[in-house]
Design a protein around this motif. Sequence first.
Motif, PDB file in Angstrom:
ATOM      1  N   ASP A 290      46.038  20.300  48.692  1.00  0.00           N
ATOM      2  CA  ASP A 290      47.377  19.786  48.895  1.00  0.00           C
ATOM      3  C   ASP A 290      48.217  20.076  47.655  1.00  0.00           C
ATOM      4  N   PRO A 291      49.493  20.427  47.844  1.00  0.00           N
ATOM      5  CA  PRO A 291      50.337  20.679  46.673  1.00  0.00           C
ATOM      6  C   PRO A 291      50.594  19.377  45.912  1.00  0.00           C
ATOM      7  N   PRO A 292      50.803  19.473  44.607  1.00  0.00           N
ATOM      8  CA  PRO A 292      51.082  18.274  43.820  1.00  0.00           C
ATOM      9  C   PRO A 292      52.465  17.710  44.158  1.00  0.00           C
ATOM     10  N   PRO A 293      52.700  16.452  43.809  1.00  0.00           N
ATOM     11  CA  PRO A 293      54.022  15.861  44.048  1.00  0.00           C
ATOM     12  C   PRO A 293      55.118  16.629  43.303  1.00  0.00           C
ATOM     13  N   ARG A 294      56.311  16.538  43.825  1.00  0.00           N
ATOM     14  CA  ARG A 294      57.466  17.262  43.260  1.00  0.00           C
ATOM     15  C   ARG A 294      57.677  16.921  41.784  1.00  0.00           C
TER      16      ARG A 294
ATOM     17  N   VAL B  20      49.269  15.786  32.647  1.00  0.00           N
ATOM     18  CA  VAL B  20      50.617  15.428  33.089  1.00  0.00           C
ATOM     19  C   VAL B  20      50.712  13.902  32.991  1.00  0.00           C
ATOM     20  N   PRO B  21      51.614  13.382  32.126  1.00  0.00           N
ATOM     21  CA  PRO B  21      51.745  11.924  32.004  1.00  0.00           C
ATOM     22  C   PRO B  21      52.113  11.300  33.353  1.00  0.00           C
ATOM     23  N   GLN B  22      51.647  10.119  33.606  1.00  0.00           N
ATOM     24  CA  GLN B  22      51.890   9.378  34.842  1.00  0.00           C
ATOM     25  C   GLN B  22      51.166   9.960  36.050  1.00  0.00           C
ATOM     26  N   HIS B  23      50.530  11.116  35.893  1.00  0.00           N
ATOM     27  CA  HIS B  23      49.785  11.747  36.989  1.00  0.00           C
ATOM     28  C   HIS B  23      48.517  12.357  36.397  1.00  0.00           C
ATOM     29  N   ARG B  24      47.596  11.519  35.984  1.00  0.00           N
ATOM     30  CA  ARG B  24      46.389  11.982  35.299  1.00  0.00           C
ATOM     31  C   ARG B  24      45.484  12.836  36.185  1.00  0.00           C
ATOM     32  N   GLU B  25      45.759  12.885  37.485  1.00  0.00           N
ATOM     33  CA  GLU B  25      44.954  13.727  38.369  1.00  0.00           C
ATOM     34  C   GLU B  25      45.379  15.191  38.293  1.00  0.00           C
ATOM     35  N   TYR B  26      46.412  15.467  37.465  1.00  0.00           N
ATOM     36  CA  TYR B  26      46.889  16.842  37.280  1.00  0.00           C
ATOM     37  C   TYR B  26      47.004  17.167  35.801  1.00  0.00           C
TER      38      TYR B  26
ATOM     39  N   VAL C  53      42.741  25.612  40.156  1.00  0.00           N
ATOM     40  CA  VAL C  53      44.188  25.803  40.216  1.00  0.00           C
ATOM     41  C   VAL C  53      44.707  25.190  41.510  1.00  0.00           C
ATOM     42  N   VAL C  54      45.670  24.287  41.381  1.00  0.00           N
ATOM     43  CA  VAL C  54      46.262  23.605  42.529  1.00  0.00           C
ATOM     44  C   VAL C  54      47.544  24.299  42.952  1.00  0.00           C
ATOM     45  N   GLN C  55      48.324  24.766  41.978  1.00  0.00           N
ATOM     46  CA  GLN C  55      49.579  25.459  42.283  1.00  0.00           C
ATOM     47  C   GLN C  55      49.959  26.356  41.123  1.00  0.00           C
ATOM     48  N   ILE C  56      50.549  27.488  41.469  1.00  0.00           N
ATOM     49  CA  ILE C  56      51.120  28.394  40.480  1.00  0.00           C
ATOM     50  C   ILE C  56      52.623  28.271  40.626  1.00  0.00           C
TER      51      ILE C  56
END
Length: 132
Positions: A62-66, A102-108, A127-130
Amino acid sequence: MMRKIILAATAVLTLATIGTASAQDGTVSGAAGGAVTGAIVGGPIGAAVGGIAGAALGTAIDPPPREVVTYVREQPVAAPVVVERKVVVGEPLPETVVLTPVPQHREYSYAIVNDQRVIVDPRTHTVVQIIE
């Protein structure tokens, strides 16, 4: 026979477009949906094949949040890393690539690899998204 194929295709498309869930939930629902679809088309053997295919579909990334994409896009370019292979979504980066959380989103996490900003799952280095 054509009716079964149309029903199966509709079921697969419906399952593929269901909202995001955790990877484990996606695998379970993908396997169940694939098994049902396979049973409609090919009986018990179709159920087994459909279950395997559905599980694979359910683990799609799944793509990461915006806000994660925006954060990574806005960060200054740190020391870029060069790897000798192509960076591909769904494939892990070498463990030697240093990831920045990524602060506030430690899963990324993210890195700049081969002049590309990439968002990565820090647990697996996948890699989740380029970001283009």
